[in-house]
Structure formats: structure tokens, C-alpha cells
Design a protein around this motif. Structure first.
Motif, PDB file in Angstrom:
ATOM      1  N   ASP A 405      34.707  72.591  66.079  1.00 50.58           N
ATOM      2  CA  ASP A 405      35.104  71.280  66.602  1.00 50.58           C
ATOM      3  C   ASP A 405      36.147  70.576  65.738  1.00 50.58           C
ATOM      4  OD1 ASP A 405      33.324  71.667  68.641  1.00 50.58           O
ATOM      5  OD2 ASP A 405      31.726  70.470  67.743  1.00 50.58           O
ATOM      6  N   SER A 406      36.632  71.239  64.708  1.00 53.70           N
ATOM      7  CA  SER A 406      37.586  70.581  63.816  1.00 53.70           C
ATOM      8  C   SER A 406      38.777  71.489  63.539  1.00 53.70           C
ATOM      9  CB  SER A 406      36.897  70.162  62.512  1.00 53.70           C
ATOM     10  OG  SER A 406      36.330  71.275  61.846  1.00 53.70           O
ATOM     11  N   THR A 407      38.627  72.398  62.579  1.00 54.34           N
ATOM     12  CA  THR A 407      39.740  73.265  62.199  1.00 54.34           C
ATOM     13  C   THR A 407      40.227  74.099  63.373  1.00 54.34           C
ATOM     14  OG1 THR A 407      38.898  73.373  59.940  1.00 54.34           O
ATOM     15  CG2 THR A 407      40.437  75.099  60.617  1.00 54.34           C
ATOM     16  N   ASN A 408      39.302  74.706  64.091  1.00 55.18           N
ATOM     17  CA  ASN A 408      39.698  75.550  65.225  1.00 55.18           C
ATOM     18  C   ASN A 408      40.324  74.724  66.346  1.00 55.18           C
ATOM     19  OD1 ASN A 408      38.634  77.628  63.768  1.00 55.18           O
ATOM     20  ND2 ASN A 408      36.752  77.828  64.960  1.00 55.18           N
ATOM     21  N   LEU A 409      39.889  73.483  66.480  1.00 55.22           N
ATOM     22  CA  LEU A 409      40.463  72.599  67.489  1.00 55.22           C
ATOM     23  C   LEU A 409      41.924  72.277  67.136  1.00 55.22           C
ATOM     24  CD1 LEU A 409      40.296  70.839  69.972  1.00 55.22           C
ATOM     25  CD2 LEU A 409      39.126  69.090  68.609  1.00 55.22           C
ATOM     26  N   LEU A 410      42.204  72.019  65.865  1.00 52.10           N
ATOM     27  CA  LEU A 410      43.584  71.771  65.455  1.00 52.10           C
ATOM     28  C   LEU A 410      44.458  72.998  65.686  1.00 52.10           C
ATOM     29  CD1 LEU A 410      43.444  69.679  62.158  1.00 52.10           C
ATOM     30  CD2 LEU A 410      43.654  68.898  64.510  1.00 52.10           C
ATOM     31  N   LYS A 411      43.929  74.170  65.391  1.00 48.56           N
ATOM     32  CA  LYS A 411      44.691  75.402  65.630  1.00 48.56           C
ATOM     33  C   LYS A 411      45.028  75.547  67.110  1.00 48.56           C
ATOM     34  CE  LYS A 411      42.741  78.087  61.776  1.00 48.56           C
ATOM     35  NZ  LYS A 411      41.876  79.241  61.422  1.00 48.56           N
ATOM     36  N   ASP A 412      44.083  75.183  67.961  1.00 46.02           N
ATOM     37  CA  ASP A 412      44.312  75.267  69.403  1.00 46.02           C
ATOM     38  C   ASP A 412      45.393  74.286  69.825  1.00 46.02           C
ATOM     39  OD1 ASP A 412      44.090  75.906  72.056  1.00 46.02           O
ATOM     40  OD2 ASP A 412      42.102  75.029  72.345  1.00 46.02           O
ATOM     41  N   MET A 413      45.362  73.077  69.274  1.00 48.25           N
ATOM     42  CA  MET A 413      46.403  72.096  69.587  1.00 48.25           C
ATOM     43  C   MET A 413      47.778  72.617  69.182  1.00 48.25           C
ATOM     44  SD  MET A 413      44.692  68.459  68.430  1.00 48.25           S
ATOM     45  CE  MET A 413      43.236  67.793  69.238  1.00 48.25           C
ATOM     46  N   HIS A 414      47.853  73.178  68.005  1.00 49.33           N
ATOM     47  CA  HIS A 414      49.138  73.669  67.503  1.00 49.33           C
ATOM     48  C   HIS A 414      49.647  74.821  68.349  1.00 49.33           C
ATOM     49  CE1 HIS A 414      52.056  75.415  64.620  1.00 49.33           C
ATOM     50  NE2 HIS A 414      52.213  74.157  64.261  1.00 49.33           N
ATOM     51  N   SER A 415      48.760  75.749  68.687  1.00 52.02           N
ATOM     52  CA  SER A 415      49.179  76.902  69.498  1.00 52.02           C
ATOM     53  C   SER A 415      49.535  76.493  70.921  1.00 52.02           C
ATOM     54  CB  SER A 415      48.075  77.964  69.531  1.00 52.02           C
ATOM     55  OG  SER A 415      46.912  77.470  70.178  1.00 52.02           O
ATOM     56  N   SER A 416      49.088  75.278  71.342  1.00 51.28           N
ATOM     57  CA  SER A 416      49.421  74.774  72.671  1.00 51.28           C
ATOM     58  C   SER A 416      50.771  74.066  72.694  1.00 51.28           C
ATOM     59  CB  SER A 416      48.332  73.801  73.153  1.00 51.28           C
ATOM     60  OG  SER A 416      47.091  74.463  73.265  1.00 51.28           O
ATOM     61  N   GLY A 417      51.445  74.009  71.555  1.00 50.59           N
ATOM     62  CA  GLY A 417      52.790  73.446  71.514  1.00 50.59           C
ATOM     63  C   GLY A 417      52.914  72.110  70.814  1.00 50.59           C
ATOM     64  N   ILE A 418      51.818  71.577  70.273  1.00 52.44           N
ATOM     65  CA  ILE A 418      51.892  70.306  69.561  1.00 52.44           C
ATOM     66  C   ILE A 418      52.312  70.610  68.126  1.00 52.44           C
ATOM     67  CG2 ILE A 418      50.654  68.222  68.863  1.00 52.44           C
ATOM     68  CD1 ILE A 418      48.802  68.602  71.234  1.00 52.44           C
ATOM     69  N   GLU A 419      53.609  70.504  67.873  1.00 53.36           N
ATOM     70  CA  GLU A 419      54.150  70.893  66.569  1.00 53.36           C
ATOM     71  C   GLU A 419      53.861  69.844  65.503  1.00 53.36           C
ATOM     72  OE1 GLU A 419      58.280  71.753  66.940  1.00 53.36           O
ATOM     73  OE2 GLU A 419      57.992  73.215  68.539  1.00 53.36           O
ATOM     74  N   ASN A 420      54.014  68.590  65.859  1.00 56.80           N
ATOM     75  CA  ASN A 420      53.742  67.483  64.938  1.00 56.80           C
ATOM     76  C   ASN A 420      52.618  66.633  65.494  1.00 56.80           C
ATOM     77  OD1 ASN A 420      55.932  68.430  63.553  1.00 56.80           O
ATOM     78  ND2 ASN A 420      57.121  66.540  63.636  1.00 56.80           N
ATOM     79  N   ALA A 421      51.790  66.107  64.612  1.00 53.05           N
ATOM     80  CA  ALA A 421      50.736  65.183  65.028  1.00 53.05           C
ATOM     81  C   ALA A 421      50.271  64.404  63.816  1.00 53.05           C
ATOM     82  CB  ALA A 421      49.564  65.917  65.665  1.00 53.05           C
ATOM     83  N   TRP A 422      49.871  63.165  64.072  1.00 51.94           N
ATOM     84  CA  TRP A 422      49.147  62.401  63.053  1.00 51.94           C
ATOM     85  C   TRP A 422      47.680  62.460  63.440  1.00 51.94           C
ATOM     86  CZ3 TRP A 422      45.838  58.201  63.286  1.00 51.94           C
ATOM     87  CH2 TRP A 422      45.478  57.628  62.051  1.00 51.94           C
TER      88      TRP A 422
END
Length: 786
Positions: A405-422
Motif C-alpha cells: 500500500d505504499s512503496t509498491n503503490l508509488l512504483k505503480d504510479m510511476h510506471s503509469s506515467g506520473i514522472e513527477n509528484a509531490w
């Protein structure tokens, strides 16, 4: 309004006479250096007419009533309405100025500069003074991003009736504009402290500006620069932007990035609060095996531990009683058990030799140091090891706890095309409990920040409100804010007290050093309240503090994180006194809506109830539950017909602004599409509250929107907002331009609109960069959610 304003002013003058004790010798030098002393003159009918040389406007003033009139190209506009007549002495006129005195109360000076009136008021005995009293066809006010308020508009007349706004808190920038054909008049407020604006709406919206002269403040002056401008928003804000630059307070994002390149990670970045505070989750547990363990020492130990917390152990104890009577745990029971285990791991007193007889070699090393001497991060490491020593194969390997629910979720966001995020965490403890999450965010190129606050303080430390708990127990009695009447200012939700920021720096540094001492990879920091303008005069005899000193201490605190700690710093609100220090702000684009409405805050049966703060599992309803807002609030807070980009026209390339976290992009039911369009028009990042469930639910909509918004923002954020236009009579089709060749047109209406033979579809935005054209349909995007 004249009668009501007269009564208010008369009351102010009575207060001045009763309490004023400042002599003229104590006041700053009054006559402006450009004012030449001349023989006092009397004017016909008491009106002084001044026509400055080489001026594009003239002015008239009646000292007895302080009525001020601007004359331009033969057109006369009232800049301030007449107030009850006062006795006047010392009237002096020169070619470009006039000055006079209200005996025992105020000295006034008006001096014409090259393009503005320099208006200065000095107390010689007044405890308060009320001027100007303004009345216009409409107003442009920097409330949040900015509002156009027609004086006869029924919504604003209802909303503002009888309201008194604290200037430093309610207005994001230090100016206001009066609009009437064929020109506007812009007041720049040169002293932001101790001011209030009192609204009257009978028969139309009008207001009176009031300044207090606290006895504890040696500065007995306030004043304005008054400019005459065109009536377009970019014309209205230009004098103010020039004024900010003149003071040296304007710093671009790129200039800030020169000191901290991580600031560029904000470009194109959505702002996401990640709710993953539970280190042990449902996915990490073998429930049949755990159920068998609960009646043992661990279960009863948790009951004793939690009995001393704010939430208590009642629900958990009831679940323990039910366990022997059934051969399963239902969803509710699992949630209660997980919550108890996670709460226990956050506690200093978690260790018990009888409960954890075989903690393991790594835990033994930490225990040898003494649990009370461990850093917060190491304490959590110890408690996780202790729990694992009892759970054994009942739970997954420690390295896997909470990662889905944390690290793997961020990896999923990044692989979905979200290059930058706060990425924002609701508490620094969430990061210290899960440093893998913080490291992964940093490695992915994201910014990740804890929420921190130094605004409120509790008398007794409370683990559930650790931002209001400080190691120095003397602060509660010795460093909290006292009103003039001797009472203490209560903390958030009337709990505890407000902490004086001039006395908080040592404790702030101590807390920060403690959080960071083990090298956790936080690269951003969010400091609550410091940019809201909620500042105080403190009358505590041991530490008398003015609002100016209060604000300076807040800026010093923000500067510590930005400069000393090299963090990308943000704060709540975004009022522009903090714009040179912080890189982002949450609250300018959508502030907290109707804080005092009981239907939204207290009445849980109301359809408008925004939800509670607490959630044992998932995102608290206060942040994640979509709700409608009352029609009046929808109009004054959200209707694009009233909103103007006053803040963006000044600060687009200086500070990144978004919604308050209570009013994220999906919070207002039925306005999801408009808020996406707003984000493009105003170059403002979306703000989301996410956990695994909401990510899976909203992923398609979020990714689809960010494919358009993020590239646009990366281009726009380093440019000035160079233009803004209303394109239709209903004000629902608008355009904004950034720099020379980046433009966006947004159609907020529910029907297609043709502009220059080009159709802009309903609920759509069209982006032009040079000859390239890109269309985004927000209505279609929202369908992706359902």
C-alpha cells in the motif's frame, strides 16, 4: 451604508479618545520628505483640490470627512466615501501634497508621486482609525486566488453581509481594487498588520477598512498607495507586482531552484497525500494463525497499552472477548486488530520482557541502548522486531510489511506515467515507520514530505497529536499567546493553546533533528499554518510580541527548512508574505469552505457534512468523502464567473498554488470536471488523497488528466501569466496566456461555443503552444471514474 459606517467610525473615535495615550513625539516623523511646509490654507467648502504637475490624474479631498475623489480625463470617481465630520487643524497644501490633523487622534498626509498617491496616517492618540470607506460598482479582491464581486450581486450580498475579515488572514495579497467605468482604483496596503475589513451590503456591497494601533507596537502608522488603472485584471495587479519587486520580495521558482534544484521536481507534479500509515496491513497477515495468538499475552498487553491513549482500547477489548466464541474474524474485527497492533508499535512503552521473551539479536542490540534513548525511527524498528518475534510466520517478512500500500503503490504510479509528484504524509511518523517508502519516493524522482506544525501546543504530550507535543514541557506555560484581556488563545479545535513562534525555534530544531537524525530521505517539508496569515499580538508580560515579530518568526522557521535543511518547503494558505521563501502552497485555489457552518462541520446527518478526521482504515472522510456544497458556497467559492487569477497574474512563476487538502480535486461532488478545467486555466496542480483502493478506482481518470496537465504545467510554471480574458457574456468561457506563445481556452459551460469559427466543446479546454493545438474534454475524463 453611510449611516452604519458613521456609527462604526463614531465608535472608533470614542475608543480613540478613551484609550489613546501616544504622544506626537512617539509617532514616526509624519510629513513625507517631499512635503514642503507652507502657510496653512483654507479651501472653499473645505475641499482641497490638487492637480500635480505631469500627472495623469488629479485628486480632491475633504479633510473634514476624508472623502477622496479621483479625477481622470474629466471623469470623477469616489475613492473613499465621506465619513462623519471631524475637527481639522494644521491644514497645509503644496503643489503635490496636502496634510492635516485630527487633533489628538490622527495626522494625515497625501502626497502625489509619479503614478500614485502616497497616503499615510499616523496616530497621535487614536487606538484605532477607520478609513477608507469604499463603494464601487464592483470589486477585485485577493480572496484566495482572486474574486470579482459585483456590488449588487445577490450571492455576495448574502455571503458578506455583516462580515468582518482580518486583513492578514483573509486576503492573499496586500491590495484591493474598486472598479467603475472608465477606470479602476487600486489601493496597495503598506502595513498589513492589525487591519480589518467590515462589510455592509445594504443596499449594495461596501466596506470599511479599520486599523488598530496596539499599545505594544511602537509603529503608529498605516497607509496606502492609490493607483489609477485600467479595469482588466492584468492592469489592476500590475502596480502591486511592481511594488512587490520594488521591495525586493519577488523571487521566481527558477531563482529558488538555483539554491535547491529539487524545486524543479514540482514542475508537472500533482500533489498527492498518501494514506499508508499502517505498517502492518491485511495483506501481511495470516489471519487464522493470528486469531489463535490473540487470546495470549500479546492480546492482553495491547489492552493495557491502549487504555492510556486518546482512542482507548474499548473496541479492541470487545473483539478479544469475541475471538474464543468464533472460528473466524470478520472485516470489522480484522480492522480493529490491525489498528491495535499498529498503535502499539508507535508507542514508547511497547516492550515488555514477559510479552517478548525472545526478541532476537537485532532487537537485543537496540534494547541494550535503552528504548527511551532510541531515536523515533529506531524505536519503530525495535517495536517491529518485537512484534515479529511473537508473530513469527503469522506475518510476512518485515521487509514486506506495509509495502503493497505504499512503496509498491508509488512504483505503480510511476510506471503509469506520473514522472513527477509531490507526496505528502499525514505525519512524519508514517515515514519513520516505513523509511523504505521515503527512499523509494526519492529514487523515483518524487518529492516526499511530512506534515509538520508548530501552531498549537498541548499541555500533556499526546501520541495521536504529536505535532502539538513538545519535549520542552515549559512551553505550555511560558511560550503561549496571551490576548490583551489576559486570556490565552486556544489551539486548533479549541484544544490546548497557540504557541508563540518567536519562542519555538529551539524546539522546532530539536524536533527536526530528531526526525532526520538517522538519515531518512525526506526531501520536502510541509509546515502547517505559517502562510495563512493567522498571526498574533502577544501581550504576555514575559514575551510581548507584535504581529510583525510573529510573522518574522514564521518566515525564519520556513527559511530554516528551505535554506538550512535544503527542503522543498510548502505551507498552508499561501498568503504572499511567504512567497519568497516557500515553493508551494495549499489553499490559494480552494480554501477551507465555510468553516463555521454546522451542517458541514457538526451535523453528521446533513448531506453537506464533510466527514470526520479519524479513520482506522483508509482515508478519513474529512479528506476522501465526496460531498455537495450548499448553492451559496458553490457560487462564491467555486463559480468560475466570479473567480479571477489575481494571484497567478502576480506569482505564477514564483510559487505553485493548489487546493487546501480538505478540498482536494475530487472532494466537491459534481465539480470534478470544472476543477480539472480550472487546473489548466490557472496552471494549478490537482490535489489527490490516495491509498491503494482510491488509486485503483481513479487511476484511469488521474493518468488521463495528467497526460495533458503535466506537460502544460512544465511549460507554464516558469513563465508569467501574461494575459487573461473573459470571452463570453456569461463569463464561463475564459482564456489565459503564459509567456508569449502558450495559451489555454476553457469552456466551463454545458454547451459548445464557437470562437473565431473554432468550436470549443462544453466542459473542455484547448491548449495552444505556437501552432500546436491540444484539446482536453473534462466531461469524458470524469466518465472514467464511474
Amino acid at each position: 451604508m453611510k449611516q452604519r459606517l458613521a456609527l462604526i467610525l463614531a465608535a472608533g473615535m470614542l475608543m480613540s479618545a478613551a484609550t489613546g495615550c501616544v504622544s506626537g513625539a512617539d509617532a514616526p516623523a509624519f510629513p513625507h520628505p517631499s512635503v514642503k511646509k507652507e502657510v496653512p490654507v483654507l479651501q472653499t467648502n473645505g475641499v482641497v483640490n490638487v492637480k500635480p504637475a505631469e500627472s495623469h490624474f488629479d485628486f480632491e479631498v475633504d479633510p473634514a470627512t476624508f472623502a477622496l475623489t479621483i479625477i481622470k480625463d474629466g471623469v470623477r470617481q469616489q475613492a473613499s466615501q465621506p465619513l462623519p465630520k471631524e475637527k481639522v487643524s494644521g491644514l497645509v497644501k503644496s503643489k503635490d501634497s496636502v496634510q492635516w490633523t485630527y487633533p489628538g487622534k490622527i495626522k494625515v498626509s497625501i502626497a502625489k508621486k509619479s503614478d500614485y498617491l502616497d497616503i499615510r496616517l499616523n496616530s497621535i492618540g487614536a487606538a484605532q482609525f477607520q478609513w477608507p470607506a469604499v463603494k464601487a460598482d464592483s470589486y477585485m479582491l485577493p480572496i484566495g486566488e482572486g474574486k470579482k464581486i459585483p456590488a449588487n450581486d445577490a450571492n455576495w450580498k448574502t455571503f458578506l453581509n455583516g462580515q468582518a475579515y482580518t486583513w492578514s488572514e483573509s486576503f492573499s495579497m496586500d491590495f484591493f481594487a474598486l472598479n467603475a467605468a472608465p477606470f479602476s482604483m487600486v489601493y496597495v496596503v503598506t502595513n498589513k498588520f492589525n487591519n480589518e475589513v467590515h462589510f455592509d451590503t445594504s443596499p449594495s456591497v461596501q466596506f470599511l477598512f479599520t486599523h488598530q494601533f496596539p499599545a505594544i507596537n511602537p509603529d503608529k502608522s498605516y497607509g496606502f498607495r492609490l493607483y489609477v488603472t485600467g479595469s482588466e485584471p492584468q492592469e489592476v495587479v500590475r502596480p502591486y507586482k511592481d511594488y512587490v519587486k520594488e521591495k525586493g520580495d519577488f523571487v521566481t521558482l527558477e531563482e529558488k531552484a538555483g539554491d535547491n534544484p529539487n524545486i524543479r521536481k514540482l514542475y508537472g507534479a500533482p500533489q498527492i497525500y498518501l494514506w499508508s500509515g499502517s505498517i502492518l496491513t491485511d495483506a501481511d497477515v495470516n489471519w487464522p494463525k493470528l486469531r489463535a495468538l490473540l487470546p495470549g499475552p500479546l492480546g492482553s498487553w495491547l489492552v493495557r497499552l491502549l487504555a492510556g491513549t486518546a482512542d482507548g482500547s474499548g473496541e479492541y477489548e470487545e473483539v478479544l472477548k469475541q475471538v474464543p466464541k468464533q472460528d473466524y474474524l470478520d472485516k470489522y474485527q480484522k480492522r480493529i486488530v490491525l489498528d491495535a497492533l499498529n498503535q502499539g508499535m508507535r508507542m514508547k512503552g511497547f516492550y515488555s520482557p514477559s510479552v517478548f521473551p525472545n526478541p532476537g539479536e537485532e532487537a537485543e542490540k537496540l534494547l541494550a541502548q535503552g528504548p527511551g534513548k532510541l531515536s523515533e525511527e529506531k524505536l519503530y524498528d525495535l517495536n517491529k522486531l518485537l512484534l515479529k518475534s511473537v508473530l513469527k510466520n503469522t506475518a510476512a517478512d518485515l521487509s514486506e510489511w506495509g509495502q503493497s500500500d505504499s512503496t509498491n503503490l508509488l512504483k505503480d504510479m510511476h510506471s503509469s506515467g506520473i514522472e513527477n509528484a509531490w507526496i505528502g504524509l499525514s505525519n512524519w511518523a508514517d515515514g519513520l515507520m516505513n523509511p523504505q517508502l521515503v527512499s523509494e519516493a526519492d529514487q523515483l524522482g518524487y518529492l516526499i514530505a511530512p506534515y509538520d506544525s508548530y501552531h498549537s501546543i498541548q499541555q500533556n504530550a499526546d501520541p495521536s497529536w504529536n505535532t502539538a507535543s513538545f519535549a520542552d514541557s515549559s512551553l505550555y506555560e511560558n511560550a503561549t499567546i496571551t490576548r490583551k484581556d489576559g486570556t490565552k488563545v486556544a489551539g486548533f479545535l479549541q484544544r490546548g493553546r497557540k504557541l508563540n513562534p518567536t519562542l519555538a525555534m529551539p524546539s522546532m530544531k530539536q524536533r527536526t533533528e530528531g526526525i532526520l537524525q538517522d538519515g531518512i530521505d525526506f526531501n520536502s517539508w510541509f509546515v502547517d499554518c505559517d502562510a495563512t496569515g493567522e498571526i498574533y499580538d502577544d501581550y504576555s508580560p514575559a514575551h510581548v510580541t507584535t504581529q510583525q515579530q510573529d510573522l518574522n518568526a514564521r518566515l525564519e522557521r520556513l527559511g530554516y527548512f528551505a535554506k538550512d535543511r535544503k527542503m522543498v518547503v510548502g505551507s498552508e494558505g499561501g498568503n504572499d508574505y511567504a512567497s519568497s521563501v516557500i515553493a508551494f502552497a495549499q489553499g490559494i485555489e480552494s480554501p477551507v469552505i465555510a468553516w463555521g457552518d454546522p451542517d458541514m462541520r457538526d451535523n453528521e446527518d446533513s448531506e453537506y457534512y464533510v466527514g470526520g478526521y479519524y479513520s482506522a482504515d483508509g482515508i478519513p472522510d474529512r479528506y476522501g468523502k465526496p460531498v455537495p456544497v450548499k448553492p451559496l458556497y458553490e457560487k462564491v467559492y467555486s463559480d468560475p464567473a466570479y473567480t479571477l487569477p489575481l494571484y497567478k497574474l502576480v506569482y505564477n512563476d514564483s510559487i505553485i498554488t493548489t487546493n487546501h487538502w480538505e478540498w482536494g480535486s475530487y472532494k466537491i461532488e459534481g465539480e470534478e470536471a470544472d476543477r480539472m478545467l480550472y487546473g489548466l486555466l490557472y496552471n494549478a496542480p490537482p490535489l489527490y488523497h490516495m491509498n491503494r483502493q482510491t488509486w485503483e478506482q481513479d487511476k484511469a481518470s488521474v493518468v488521463d488528466y495528467l497526460k495533458v496537465w503535466s506537460p502544460f504545467n512544465r511549460q507554464a510554471v516558469t513563465r508569467e501569466m501574461s494575459g487573461f480574458s473573459i470571452l463570453t457574456d456569461d463569463r464561463l468561457v475564459q482564456s489565459a496566456q503564459y509567456g508569449d506563445d502558450l495559451k489555454v481556452i476553457v469552456n466551463f459551460s454545458t454547451h459548445d461555443v464557437t470562437l473565431d469559427k473554432e468550436v470549443v466543446k462544453a466542459k473542455s479546454a484547448v491548449i495552444y503552444e505556437g501552432k500546436q493545438r491540444l484539446e482536453f474534454n473534462a466531461a469524458a475524463n470524469i466518465k472514467l471514474i464511474s
